[in-house]
Design an enzyme around this catalytic site. Structure first.
Site, PDB file in Angstrom:
ATOM      1  N   SER A 121       0.827  -1.189   0.000  1.00  0.00           N
ATOM      2  CA  SER A 121       0.000   0.000   0.000  1.00  0.00           C
ATOM      3  C   SER A 121       0.876   1.258   0.000  1.00  0.00           C
ATOM      4  O   SER A 121       1.768   1.396  -0.825  1.00  0.00           O
ATOM      5  CB  SER A 121      -0.953  -0.048   1.200  1.00  0.00           C
ATOM      6  OG  SER A 121      -2.024   0.840   1.054  1.00  0.00           O
ATOM      7  N   ASP A 137      -5.447  -4.240  -2.259  1.00  0.00           N
ATOM      8  CA  ASP A 137      -4.471  -3.772  -1.270  1.00  0.00           C
ATOM      9  C   ASP A 137      -3.674  -4.926  -0.658  1.00  0.00           C
ATOM     10  O   ASP A 137      -4.246  -5.896  -0.146  1.00  0.00           O
ATOM     11  CB  ASP A 137      -5.239  -3.034  -0.172  1.00  0.00           C
ATOM     12  CG  ASP A 137      -4.346  -2.184   0.711  1.00  0.00           C
ATOM     13  OD1 ASP A 137      -3.252  -2.646   1.070  1.00  0.00           O
ATOM     14  OD2 ASP A 137      -4.750  -1.061   1.054  1.00  0.00           O
TER      15      ASP A 137
END
Length: 301
Positions: A76, A189
């Site tokens: 991320s 993610d």
């Protein structure tokens, strides 16, 4: 040639778990046997969106104290910082961009079937931030971790291929950003499957892995549905922390307080938090480099 995702190996490691600003975990016996091998420090950065700006503070301190970094990996927001550093972007430039960026720099509201926000602006942002955009051109080994939405397993990228699409995938927070389609799979993610990519950093060649996680603060009640969903994800990820902590020799946790995931305007505070945490951890890292031996079981606040 496209980057080939695979799964990081996981080897169990020993060590206690005591809360602190950072902790040192004793290495496995197989690493102790290679005591004469050179120290190769790998940094593994967790996510946190705006809170990930704290990673730039850690890098600033390590660079100021001439700590050699062998490789970097991230998920991320941590993947963006890792990629920028590996590409050769100066740390101060990374910090400055972190202070000035806003949500609109990487996404725009465009409700679709699989997400509310499109990350198509991220490519332009990354092209301005990164000095290189292919894994094989990075000045040090780089690893980026996303999550396969179908299997729930980590999808790791390194070695060769374009960096931009894996970065967009690693940042695609479910329900907010649209998943990224890559090689016939939908990716989201990286923090959904691994909070900090410590195992990936070790697979890239690190003998000593420094994991940096910016823990969330639960000091206030959620005020909207996105905060409720985000809080739930944070709770679930916290239950899986043991997986990446086993692969870490040192865990640094910058104290970001109640800074919200969207609070890019708090960049200076976040960078300062990263600097403070890194300075506290510095003696342990310097002992590795001075030949004082492998990490010891200790706690320093």
């Amino acid at each position: 040639m496209e980057p080939t995702p695979d799964r990081p190996a996981s080897a169990p490691r020993t060590g206690g778990r005591n809360p602190a600003l950072f902790r040192i975990v004793p290495p496995a016996l197989d690493r102790e046997a290679g005591g004469d091998s050179p120290v190769r420090i790998g940094l593994a950065f967790g996510g946190g969106f705006a809170r990930g700006i704290a990673h730039a503070g850690v890098l600033k301190v390590f660079e100021q104290h001439r700590i050699p970094i062998f490789c970097v990996a991230g998920v991320s927001a941590g993947a963006i910082v890792a990629a920028a550093y590996a590409s050769g972007t100066p740390v101060e430039e990374i910090a400055q961009i972190g202070r000035t960026m806003r949500f609109g720099s990487v996404g725009r509201v465009r409700p679709r079937r699989l997400g509310l926000v499109s990350s198509d602006r991220m490519d332009g942002f990354l092209a301005r931030l990164l000095k290189k955009v292919r894994f094989e051109d990075m000045r040090i080994p780089l690893g980026v971790l996303a999550t396969d939405l179908a299997s729930g397993e980590p999808a790791c990228f390194s070695g060769t291929g374009d960096v931009l699409e894996p970065l967009r995938a690693s940042c695609a927070f479910p329900g907010l950003f649209e998943p990224v389609s890559h090689d016939g799979r939908l990716l989201v993610d990286g923090a959904m499957s691994m909070g900090v990519p410590a195992a990936l950093a070790r697979r890239l060649g690190a003998t000593h892995v420094v994991s940096v996680a910016v823990p969330p603060s639960f000091t206030s009640e959620p005020t909207n549905v996105f905060q409720v969903v985000g809080r739930c994800f944070q709770i679930l990820q916290g239950c899986c922390d043991e997986r990446w902590r086993r692969e870490s020799d040192l865990v640094i946790a910058p104290e970001a307080g109640a800074v919200d995931w969207r609070a890019f305007d708090r960049g200076p505070q976040l960078i300062a938090a990263g600097e403070a945490a890194a300075l506290s951890a510095l003696p342990a890292v310097e002992r590795w480099l001075s030949g004082a031996g492998h990490p010891l079981r200790e706690m320093v606040a």
